[in-house]
Design an enzyme around this catalytic site. Structure first.
Site, mmCIF file in Angstrom:
data_model
loop_
_atom_site.group_PDB
_atom_site.id
_atom_site.type_symbol
_atom_site.label_atom_id
_atom_site.label_comp_id
_atom_site.label_asym_id
_atom_site.label_seq_id
_atom_site.Cartn_x
_atom_site.Cartn_y
_atom_site.Cartn_z
ATOM 1 N N GLU A 1 -29.497 90.725 90.626
ATOM 2 C CA GLU A 1 -29.752 92.263 89.789
ATOM 3 C C GLU A 1 -30.852 92.797 90.527
ATOM 4 O O GLU A 1 -31.999 92.381 90.409
ATOM 5 C CB GLU A 1 -30.021 91.919 88.409
ATOM 6 C CG GLU A 1 -29.980 93.090 87.603
ATOM 7 C CD GLU A 1 -30.842 93.054 86.331
ATOM 8 O OE1 GLU A 1 -30.647 93.896 85.428
ATOM 9 O OE2 GLU A 1 -31.702 92.236 86.096
ATOM 10 N N HIS B 1 -24.405 95.038 80.339
ATOM 11 C CA HIS B 1 -25.160 95.069 78.801
ATOM 12 C C HIS B 1 -26.259 95.817 78.865
ATOM 13 O O HIS B 1 -27.017 95.817 77.739
ATOM 14 C CB HIS B 1 -25.474 93.399 78.610
ATOM 15 C CG HIS B 1 -26.475 92.780 79.592
ATOM 16 N ND1 HIS B 1 -26.213 92.784 81.130
ATOM 17 C CD2 HIS B 1 -27.787 92.477 79.440
ATOM 18 C CE1 HIS B 1 -27.364 92.323 81.633
ATOM 19 N NE2 HIS B 1 -28.182 92.174 80.627
ATOM 20 N N ASP B 2 -26.732 96.518 79.734
ATOM 21 C CA ASP B 2 -28.023 97.241 79.756
ATOM 22 C C ASP B 2 -27.586 98.850 79.951
ATOM 23 O O ASP B 2 -28.523 99.757 80.191
ATOM 24 C CB ASP B 2 -28.971 97.011 80.858
ATOM 25 C CG ASP B 2 -29.543 95.704 80.641
ATOM 26 O OD1 ASP B 2 -29.854 95.367 79.676
ATOM 27 O OD2 ASP B 2 -29.974 94.983 81.719
ATOM 28 N N ASP C 1 -31.656 87.380 87.226
ATOM 29 C CA ASP C 1 -32.271 88.501 86.585
ATOM 30 C C ASP C 1 -33.359 89.182 87.252
ATOM 31 O O ASP C 1 -34.181 88.203 87.777
ATOM 32 C CB ASP C 1 -32.426 87.999 84.962
ATOM 33 C CG ASP C 1 -33.065 89.051 84.343
ATOM 34 O OD1 ASP C 1 -32.142 89.959 83.835
ATOM 35 O OD2 ASP C 1 -33.966 88.989 83.496
ATOM 36 N N ASP D 1 -26.369 83.281 83.984
ATOM 37 C CA ASP D 1 -27.462 84.085 84.073
ATOM 38 C C ASP D 1 -28.535 83.180 84.302
ATOM 39 O O ASP D 1 -28.688 82.077 83.654
ATOM 40 C CB ASP D 1 -27.630 85.055 82.745
ATOM 41 C CG ASP D 1 -27.777 86.436 82.900
ATOM 42 O OD1 ASP D 1 -28.798 86.686 84.143
ATOM 43 O OD2 ASP D 1 -27.131 87.213 82.417
#
Length: 534
Positions: free
Chosen positions: A263, A324-325, A200, A98
């Site tokens: 993302e 994860h979101d 991100d 990430d």
């Protein structure tokens, strides 16, 4: 045959805090990932994407970075990291990190310098603005985690912008010094053997130069998260972001066989622009359409075909069903449809990304108020924005805390871990884990599932049927999304065939040209060569 590894491969996201703890502090670590690599090899995935491991005050669990070229002690050190990278590569896997370039921690030395005075050389590394005439924020931009996106800094008399927490000030990517420094961060990690980066909130990197107000969102309803109150017309997704991403891509391309994921939560027409001019942007702009899609065959068929039609020439598709979101697949769809979702994800054209534990059918865990960790939930309690439920520890076995830790875990383990764990499901020939392993093995052994074309055959009666084809090899995928048994008649040129796999992990009912699909059953069918048209 000339496909890149990231085109053929399956990505598997590890949330490191929740994968495996080896130090007895209740938080997962790099050594834990290293010790579980053989599980990932047996599962059949190709690349591991690890959420942030950088030094951080953990205001947003690592997405507030205080040093881009370090490792937080909670996860380990460089010796552990290098050993993990070596073991990843020795097993034929790839490692993706990430990268969080939109914002830093307020404790990052850059921001400490930036806020020290208005004439500090790093002042322009962040986004500072004078107050509005009434002394309030410079414009109406809101934080994703509730409240104004602007925080007033008393000592220097200006506001700084933060798209997320006030502890996460946004960098000014219009500043060439920021770009060069971040390019060097990418080089630092690639020299250590990292194979790629998931960037991100990549669509946030550039903001409107005039700082115009975002317009109201006409679809906003009371009870929605505050960040939905406005449309991000000026605070994100600006045209000038694409040269910035092209610059990141050029750095990644300095090293052989590396790649860049972005993302991006945007409509498909805007999403595909992030492939960049002449495909010089992100190799894979993440496609999240399936996460919010309905469970109806016609809707899914339209999403797939609209996305395929929107791809630029040469653009490689990708699909994501969980991260994860987002709430867990099994919680959104139920255990039977979670199997269908897995078959869909792993048989569509393009690169699939899995989220740890989805292969176990892990569900969201109810988190007591006193155990809440997510800053978004703490800022906007009671409206259901917490991301803690999908970040709970991996369920390895039936021992205390599911084999994740010997201490109290940082988030509660699911109460179903005694039966829903790797060890138990590994021993069950009809489990969802066994299904995932067989499905991935079939994908690997059939080139048409990895690299073949896609064609919708039918979307009637909530049964989605599509064909994957490559160099004469053909596999038909039939997914019964309805709550009832359905029958499907195979086309004339597909009647010489054999069943490869059912999501029920038994033998589906098949006679001559008709396939009988039970409720929520998915089936893979190999079309024999003699059935192909002359």
């Amino acid at each position: 045959m000339n496909a890149k590894w990231w085109q053929r491969g399956i990505f598997y996201q590890v949330y490191p805090r929740s994968f495996q703890d080896t130090t007895g502090n209740g938080v997962g670590d790099l050594e834990g990932i290293r010790q579980r690599l053989d599980y990932l090899v047996e599962l059949g995935v190709d690349a591991i994407w690890i959420s942030p491991i950088y030094p951080s005050p953990m205001a947003d669990h690592g997405y507030d970075v205080s040093d881009y070229c370090g490792i937080d002690p909670v996860f380990g050190d460089f010796e552990t990291f290098d050993r993990m990278v070596e073991d990843v590569h020795n097993r034929g896997l790839k490692l993706v990190l990430d990268f969080v370039p939109n914002h830093t921690s307020e404790q990052h030395p850059w921001f400490q310098e930036s806020c020290s005075s208005r004439d500090n050389p790093k002042r322009d590394w962040y986004i500072w603005r004078d107050p509005a005439p009434d002394g309030g924020p410079p414009n109406n931009w809101v934080s994703y985690f509730s409240g104004s996106g602007w925080t007033f800094h008393e000592p220097t008399g200006q506001y700084y912008y933060h798209a997320y927490l006030k502890e996460q000030p946004d960098l000014n990517w219009r500043n060439p010094e920021v770009r060069e420094e971040m390019h060097n961060v990418l080089r630092f990690w690639m020299k250590r053997g990292v194979d790629g980066f998931r960037v991100d909130v990549i669509w946030h990197l550039i903001k409107d130069a005039l700082f115009r107000d975002d317009p109201p969102n006409p679809d906003y309803k009371p009870g929605d998260p505050e960040n939905m109150r406005l449309q991000q017309a000026y605070s994100a997704d600006q045209p000038e972001v694409h040269p910035v991403i092209a610059g990141l891509r050029r750095v990644v391309d300095e090293y052989p066989d590396r790649m860049l994921i972005g993302e991006i939560y945007l409509p498909v027409a805007r999403l595909v622009t992030y492939y960049g001019e002449n495909l010089g942007g992100a190799n894979l702009p993440f496609n999240f359409q399936l996460i919010s899609a309905s469970r109806h065959a016609k809707d899914l068929a339209k999403i797939i075909m609209d996305y395929e039609a929107a791809l630029p020439p040469g653009g490689w598709p990708n699909w994501v069903l969980g991260n994860h979101d987002q709430p867990r697949i099994a919680s959104r769809m139920g255990p039977e449809l979670a199997r269908i979702a897995g078959m869909l994800l792993l048989t569509l054209r393009g690169t699939p990304t899995m989220y740890y534990g989805d292969e176990l059918g892990m569900e969201d865990v109810q988190i007591p108020k006193r155990a809440t960790q997510d800053p978004w939930e703490l800022n906007e309690p009671g409206i259901g924005v917490s991301r803690d439920p999908e970040r709970t520890p991996m369920q390895w076995d039936a021992s205390p805390h599911a084999g994740f830790t010997t201490a109290t875990p940082w988030l509660p383990v699911s109460p179903d871990y005694v039966r829903q764990n790797v060890a138990a499901l590994d021993a069950d020939p009809r489990s969802i884990l066994t299904m995932y392993r067989r499905l991935i093995a079939l994908r690997r052994s059939h080139a048409c599932l990895e690299m073949g074309t896609y064609r919708t055959i039918s979307d009637e009666d909530d049964v989605l049927v599509y064909l994957r084809e490559n160099d004469g090899e053909r596999v038909l995928v039939a997914l019964n999304l309805s709550d009832e048994t359905q029958e499907f008649t195979l086309p004339e040129d597909m009647r010489a065939c054999r069943i490869l796999l059912s999501t029920r992990m038994d033998d589906p009912e098949f006679a001559e040209s008709r396939l009988r699909l039970r409720r929520h059953e998915g089936v893979l069918i190999e079309i024999e060569a003699e059935a192909a048209p002359a």
